[in-house]
Design an enzyme around this catalytic site. Sequence first.
Site, PDB file in Angstrom:
ATOM      1  N   ASP A  91       0.828  -1.199   0.000  1.00  0.00           N
ATOM      2  CA  ASP A  91       0.000   0.000   0.000  1.00  0.00           C
ATOM      3  C   ASP A  91       0.871   1.261   0.000  1.00  0.00           C
ATOM      4  O   ASP A  91       1.847   1.340   0.746  1.00  0.00           O
ATOM      5  CB  ASP A  91      -0.847  -0.044   1.290  1.00  0.00           C
ATOM      6  CG  ASP A  91      -1.954   0.984   1.314  1.00  0.00           C
ATOM      7  OD1 ASP A  91      -2.831   0.915   0.448  1.00  0.00           O
ATOM      8  OD2 ASP A  91      -1.943   1.862   2.205  1.00  0.00           O
ATOM      9  N   GLU A 140       1.732  -0.195  -4.991  1.00  0.00           N
ATOM     10  CA  GLU A 140       0.894   0.932  -5.371  1.00  0.00           C
ATOM     11  C   GLU A 140       1.779   2.165  -5.453  1.00  0.00           C
ATOM     12  O   GLU A 140       2.142   2.736  -4.429  1.00  0.00           O
ATOM     13  CB  GLU A 140      -0.213   1.147  -4.326  1.00  0.00           C
ATOM     14  CG  GLU A 140      -1.155   2.263  -4.731  1.00  0.00           C
ATOM     15  CD  GLU A 140      -2.058   2.762  -3.604  1.00  0.00           C
ATOM     16  OE1 GLU A 140      -3.125   3.306  -3.899  1.00  0.00           O
ATOM     17  OE2 GLU A 140      -1.680   2.635  -2.422  1.00  0.00           O
TER      18      GLU A 140
HETATM   19  C1  GLC Z   1      -4.202   3.099  -0.552  1.00  0.00           C
HETATM   20  C2  GLC Z   1      -5.454   2.270  -0.616  1.00  0.00           C
HETATM   21  C3  GLC Z   1      -6.606   3.078  -0.102  1.00  0.00           C
HETATM   22  C4  GLC Z   1      -6.308   3.512   1.322  1.00  0.00           C
HETATM   23  C5  GLC Z   1      -4.970   4.220   1.412  1.00  0.00           C
HETATM   24  C6  GLC Z   1      -4.522   4.383   2.835  1.00  0.00           C
HETATM   25  O1  GLC Z   1      -4.238   4.169  -1.407  1.00  0.00           O
HETATM   26  O2  GLC Z   1      -5.665   1.817  -1.933  1.00  0.00           O
HETATM   27  O3  GLC Z   1      -7.810   2.392  -0.185  1.00  0.00           O
HETATM   28  O4  GLC Z   1      -7.303   4.384   1.783  1.00  0.00           O
HETATM   29  O5  GLC Z   1      -3.950   3.518   0.753  1.00  0.00           O
HETATM   30  O6  GLC Z   1      -4.136   3.153   3.369  1.00  0.00           O
END
Ligand code: GLC
Length: 557
Positions: free
Chosen positions: A205, A248
Amino acid sequence: MRLTETADVWWKNAVVYCLDIETFFDTDGDGRGDIRGLSQRIDHLAELGVTCLWLMPFYPTPDRDDGYDITDFYGVDSRLGTHGHLVELITLAQDRGIRVIADLVVNHTSDQHPWFQSARASRESPYRDWYVWRDEPPADAAEGIVFPDQETSLWQYDEQAGQYYLHQFYKQQPDLDIANPQVREEIIRIIGFWLQLGLSGFRVDAVPFLLDTKGAQDAGALPDPHDYLRDLRAFLNRRNGHALLLGEVNLPYQDTRKFFGDEDGDELTMCFDFIGMQKLYLSLARSDPAELVKALNERPVPPEEAQWGTFVRNHDELTLDKLTEQEKQEVFDAFGPDQDMQLYGRGLRRRLPPMLGNDPARIKMVYSLLFSLPGTPVLFYGEEIGMGENLSVDGRNAVRTPMQWTSGVNGGFSAADPDNLFRPMVEGELSPEYVNVADQRRDPDSLFSWIKLLVQRYRESPELSWGTCTILATEAPSVFAHRSDCEGGTVIALHNFADEPAEVTIAVAGAAAGLRVADLLSGAVTEVGTDGTFRHRVEGYGCCWLRVLRPGDRYLV
Ligand code: GLC
């Protein structure tokens, strides 16, 4: 070395499927999905051809951010099940050739996490330095806010602590201080723990936020955060050489490239292609693939064993943050004109089918692209049956409604009273009555059958996952044509972004005799002329995957 025929680099042609256990299948009737439910429905994923299951956070959480706010990184939320249930699930999945990965959310904890509770209570707490504190918020405290509808600053004053803490996401999610060696070690232990329980890796994440050390007082003295990512990958490889880090990273391409690491790819195994995704929507809005072509041409080639993760939708808003204001407006006008469909002024809280007016041909064309473009396709649960969103649900959760299994009560998701579902079902045209797994698995023309076919052909075609991709110019501006070559095999895919049919001439080779192309999706065969070209008609929003058959080829078409 090129390893197209070994299983080691399994992510190169994986089919990744993301789901949230609590919205998948409820077995105890409490209105919330559970791990046992997912285990019972694992054959749905096997039937679809999924090879990697990505679980959204299942850890204990006060749910201020749908589980992305965690109170125990080693725990399983008791509403979903136990560690025992999870290990059974992983075993069942592996029996079907499905690896399981999970969200690793270690940029921050929940403010209810015992570490934070201890940290805020006293400056002497051993956990105080696990978070980032300041007596005064810095001058740029309001820069880069991720959730502008809820937050006005990245720094929150905490009465108990008598200081401000950094939170790059919601204020209930205090950032861990990655500059602290104890925090780094703890993250490594968390990874080791879940690998030992059978996970095959992680969707990491918010990677750039995790590695960001700007909050640390002595940031200048810190080593390159990429060194830490390298350490993390090396640890992962030592424990399980098949494990995956799917990151991500939503940054410009050249910056994202750095997260793959050096030439050998010693950091993240995969990064999502956020830019390609956004340009795809712009291209769809314009019925013209030019912007997608531009993105693909600019997209760095990942290290040989790494891969881009391609996707059409995910659990968050469809972010349009890399488009210009005017481009973003075009996408809003085409796919989400109502204020209520938009989020944070930068994205859409919608699923694909309603954005495309539920046009079956256009929806099928987009998934055909997803599976034929270079990159590993990542599906979000419900996409295989064309689920829609429920805009009456707050924020991003509009696209996180329960899975639609049957046309019955609660879409067969739960036996609870519909008023007691933890999140409501989709209503209207795309409600379970009209969109569900049970109907679609028996219907050869359904989206489910189509996606199954795409998965099958994609898995059979190393050209698509391993090959070199070349974008072909055509005389029809609405037709996107690309060609993938691998070890003597060639697949040419055509996608029409407009609703009008178009004819294109494609050159397969120089002068050649006896060539044919066979559509892997429909089976239709076309002769290639002796000049090495053929003409092909692509219906409005039509698509085809044409394998080149050379004399003597023994492909199964
Ligand atoms: C990422 C996730 C999202 C979440 C954020 C904080 O962007 O995809 O859903 O709110 O991280 O953890």
